[in-house]
Write an enzyme that holds these catalytic residues in place. Sequence first.
Site, short mmCIF file in Angstrom:
data_model
loop_
_atom_site.label_atom_id
_atom_site.label_comp_id
_atom_site.label_asym_id
_atom_site.label_seq_id
_atom_site.Cartn_x
_atom_site.Cartn_y
_atom_site.Cartn_z
N LYS A 1 -9.27 8.16 3.07
CA LYS A 1 -9.78 6.83 2.73
C LYS A 1 -11.19 6.62 3.27
O LYS A 1 -11.88 5.69 2.86
CB LYS A 1 -8.84 5.75 3.27
CG LYS A 1 -7.50 5.67 2.56
CD LYS A 1 -6.65 4.54 3.12
CE LYS A 1 -5.29 4.47 2.44
NZ LYS A 1 -4.41 5.59 2.82
N CYS B 1 0.81 -1.22 0.00
CA CYS B 1 0.00 0.00 0.00
C CYS B 1 0.85 1.28 0.00
O CYS B 1 0.30 2.38 -0.07
CB CYS B 1 -0.95 -0.01 1.20
SG CYS B 1 -1.99 -1.47 1.22
N GLU C 1 -0.34 4.99 13.83
CA GLU C 1 0.04 6.16 13.02
C GLU C 1 -0.10 7.45 13.80
O GLU C 1 0.78 8.31 13.74
CB GLU C 1 -0.81 6.23 11.75
CG GLU C 1 -0.41 7.42 10.88
CD GLU C 1 -1.18 7.53 9.58
OE1 GLU C 1 -0.76 8.31 8.70
OE2 GLU C 1 -2.21 6.84 9.43
N PHE D 1 1.77 -3.59 3.88
CA PHE D 1 2.09 -4.91 4.42
C PHE D 1 3.56 -5.23 4.12
O PHE D 1 4.08 -4.93 3.05
CB PHE D 1 1.22 -5.99 3.77
CG PHE D 1 -0.19 -6.05 4.29
CD1 PHE D 1 -0.64 -5.24 5.31
CD2 PHE D 1 -1.09 -6.97 3.75
CE1 PHE D 1 -1.94 -5.30 5.78
CE2 PHE D 1 -2.40 -7.05 4.20
CZ PHE D 1 -2.83 -6.23 5.22
N HIS E 1 -2.36 7.88 6.48
CA HIS E 1 -2.65 6.58 5.87
C HIS E 1 -4.03 6.10 6.33
O HIS E 1 -4.84 5.69 5.51
CB HIS E 1 -1.57 5.57 6.25
CG HIS E 1 -1.68 4.28 5.52
ND1 HIS E 1 -1.59 4.18 4.15
CD2 HIS E 1 -1.87 3.01 5.98
CE1 HIS E 1 -1.72 2.91 3.79
NE2 HIS E 1 -1.89 2.18 4.88
#
Length: 420
Positions: free
Chosen positions: A340, A168, A319, A406, A308
């Site tokens: 997101k 990602c 984060e 990941f 993120h």
Amino acid sequence: MRTVTLRRVVITGLGALTPLGNDVNTFWNNMKAGMSGAAPITKFDTSEFKTKFACELKNFNIDNFIDRKEAKKMDMFTQYAMVAADEAMRSANFDMEKIDRSKFGVIWASGNGGMQTFEDQIIEFQNNNFVPKFSPFFIVRLIADIAAGQIAMKYGLMGINYCTVSACASSNSALVDAFNYVRMGKAKMILAGGSEYPITRASIAGFSALKALSTRNDDPATASRPWDVGRDGFVMGEGAGAIILEDYEHAIARGATIYGEMVGGAMTADAYHLTATHPEGLGAQLGMKEALEDAELTVADVDYINAHATSTPLGDVSEIKAIAAVFGDHLSRINISGTKSMTGHLLGAAGAVEAIACIKAIQDDVVPPTINTTEVSPEVDPRANLTLGKAQSRTINIAMSNTFGFGGHNAIAVFKKFKG
């Protein structure tokens, strides 16, 4: 001993294909308005799936962009790449007869590559009683680097050309690489970005098996809720983002429209776990510090962070801990948002799309919102302004974009308002 004079790197082209809109302006206007792109999946029958929704493209027909015969040679992730790249090239307004195409590169990212092609061909292989009658386009549709190659072939771009794959963080990795090549004089222009077509049966089932996806099937539009106490996983998204990075002097000489400037970037590793971020975000902390050092900025210079923020229980907290550790007392003076919550998670394309959000935020002096977050997790530092519910107007000179993948990959990009 050779010395390198670092060049300024400006942004002269943008292209977006997202669940919020099929071009940059539509995407950005819907993002400012706080629109959710999530809805029930229409691409396949989800009756046996735990997660039945995603952020799909809307009113998109590839026939409007690519000749059908050519499209058959491409997986959808490459088709998406071609559409976003085309918008970026048009917005950059190059005179292709005058530019040196040997100094024009493409660095294009994808986390999954041709997942749909792989899935379709393996099913056909099985249905043919394992007789190996594969399509001659199987491999060239599947491989992750092929989008970079297809873009280069369309425009005759003979410079640096490859694919970055860091889950990602992939398209932010592409942007950081492109930035470094241009500022070191290895290229005059690089079209960088990423694309993903991950709303397939195998992809949704695989991420579901990891317990990474939200299962809020009764209300998809509110399923992606970064930092909320009720968050239960991310929402899959699809699409592409393309950004043209160009040597400043080259851009000025040709009279280019300049949308912003890239001033720093960094890539680090958590070196911790296959899928989980470090609990204290140590790799993210290192990345943000190195990106600011690279940009010759301090924490006090940063106005906005596009986080993120995937809406996972562990990732969101680690984060924000990392951001708090890096920014300290300045935390309360910056805006943070998790976009997101609107687009879903575009995996390898996420960084490029979110970089475009940063660039547009800088241009318009508007912070896009974090939607759906109604009760902030008590683990979140109370000083953090998460820009909840609606966009906020403020002067934005510096924006940072965080992406994590990941495998522990971290890629951070820093953008600046262009002032000549």
